[in-house]
Write a protein that holds these residues in place. Structure first.
Motif, PDB file in Angstrom:
ATOM      1  N   GLN A  37       0.828  -1.202   0.000  1.00  0.00           N
ATOM      2  CA  GLN A  37       0.000   0.000   0.000  1.00  0.00           C
ATOM      3  C   GLN A  37       0.865   1.257   0.000  1.00  0.00           C
ATOM      4  O   GLN A  37       0.573   2.229  -0.704  1.00  0.00           O
ATOM      5  N   GLN A  38       1.942   1.241   0.788  1.00  0.00           N
ATOM      6  CA  GLN A  38       2.843   2.391   0.815  1.00  0.00           C
ATOM      7  C   GLN A  38       3.508   2.584  -0.545  1.00  0.00           C
ATOM      8  O   GLN A  38       3.641   3.720  -1.020  1.00  0.00           O
ATOM      9  N   ASP A  39       3.913   1.492  -1.180  1.00  0.00           N
ATOM     10  CA  ASP A  39       4.497   1.587  -2.518  1.00  0.00           C
ATOM     11  C   ASP A  39       3.471   2.135  -3.504  1.00  0.00           C
ATOM     12  O   ASP A  39       3.806   2.940  -4.382  1.00  0.00           O
ATOM     13  N   GLY A  40       2.228   1.702  -3.366  1.00  0.00           N
ATOM     14  CA  GLY A  40       1.166   2.204  -4.244  1.00  0.00           C
ATOM     15  C   GLY A  40       0.950   3.696  -4.086  1.00  0.00           C
ATOM     16  O   GLY A  40       0.811   4.417  -5.080  1.00  0.00           O
ATOM     17  N   HIS A  41       0.953   4.169  -2.844  1.00  0.00           N
ATOM     18  CA  HIS A  41       0.783   5.607  -2.605  1.00  0.00           C
ATOM     19  C   HIS A  41       1.967   6.391  -3.175  1.00  0.00           C
ATOM     20  O   HIS A  41       1.788   7.450  -3.786  1.00  0.00           O
ATOM     21  N   ARG A  42       3.175   5.844  -2.995  1.00  0.00           N
ATOM     22  CA  ARG A  42       4.361   6.516  -3.516  1.00  0.00           C
ATOM     23  C   ARG A  42       4.305   6.584  -5.044  1.00  0.00           C
ATOM     24  O   ARG A  42       4.608   7.619  -5.651  1.00  0.00           O
ATOM     25  N   GLU A  44       1.602   6.525  -6.911  1.00  0.00           N
ATOM     26  CA  GLU A  44       0.545   7.469  -7.298  1.00  0.00           C
ATOM     27  C   GLU A  44       1.055   8.908  -7.237  1.00  0.00           C
ATOM     28  O   GLU A  44       0.764   9.714  -8.127  1.00  0.00           O
ATOM     29  N   GLU A  45       1.821   9.236  -6.200  1.00  0.00           N
ATOM     30  CA  GLU A  45       2.390  10.584  -6.089  1.00  0.00           C
ATOM     31  C   GLU A  45       3.381  10.840  -7.221  1.00  0.00           C
ATOM     32  O   GLU A  45       3.382  11.925  -7.827  1.00  0.00           O
ATOM     33  N   GLU A  46       4.222   9.842  -7.522  1.00  0.00           N
ATOM     34  CA  GLU A  46       5.191  10.001  -8.608  1.00  0.00           C
ATOM     35  C   GLU A  46       4.475  10.153  -9.948  1.00  0.00           C
ATOM     36  O   GLU A  46       4.884  10.965 -10.786  1.00  0.00           O
ATOM     37  N   HIS A  47       3.392   9.418 -10.127  1.00  0.00           N
ATOM     38  CA  HIS A  47       2.611   9.531 -11.367  1.00  0.00           C
ATOM     39  C   HIS A  47       2.017  10.928 -11.499  1.00  0.00           C
ATOM     40  O   HIS A  47       2.018  11.510 -12.593  1.00  0.00           O
TER      41      HIS A  47
END
Length: 86
Positions: A37-42, A44-47
């Motif tokens: 989940q943390q990787d997913g949030h990171r 999403e922010e990078e995207h």
């Protein structure tokens, strides 16, 4: 009666061991879920940052200003060469 007590003791120990094992596996999977989940949030922010940069560099005025600053121009036919595949 003695055999029954031993059998019950073995079953209780086996079920306790199974419970501890399942609890440990559950904890490992939960930690992996949190990390995903943390990787997913990171990501999403990078995207979002990349989308903003793409919009910025896709702006015609920015491209035109950069081309003018670097003294770029559209090549003429005399400056264009055709390369044929052999």
């Amino acid at each position: 009666m003695n055999k029954l007590n031993v059998l019950l003791l073995v079953l209780v120990v086996a079920s306790a061991f199974a419970l501890v094992t399942l609890h440990y596996e559950n904890r490992v999977v939960f930690i992996a879920l949190i990390q995903a989940q943390q990787d997913g949030h990171r990501l999403e922010e990078e995207h979002a940052v990349l989308i903003l940069e793409q919009a910025k560099f896709g702006n015609h005025h920015v491209i035109q200003a950069a081309a003018t600053k670097q003294k770029l121009h559209v090549p003429s036919l005399a400056e264009t060469k055709m390369i044929e595949k052999e």
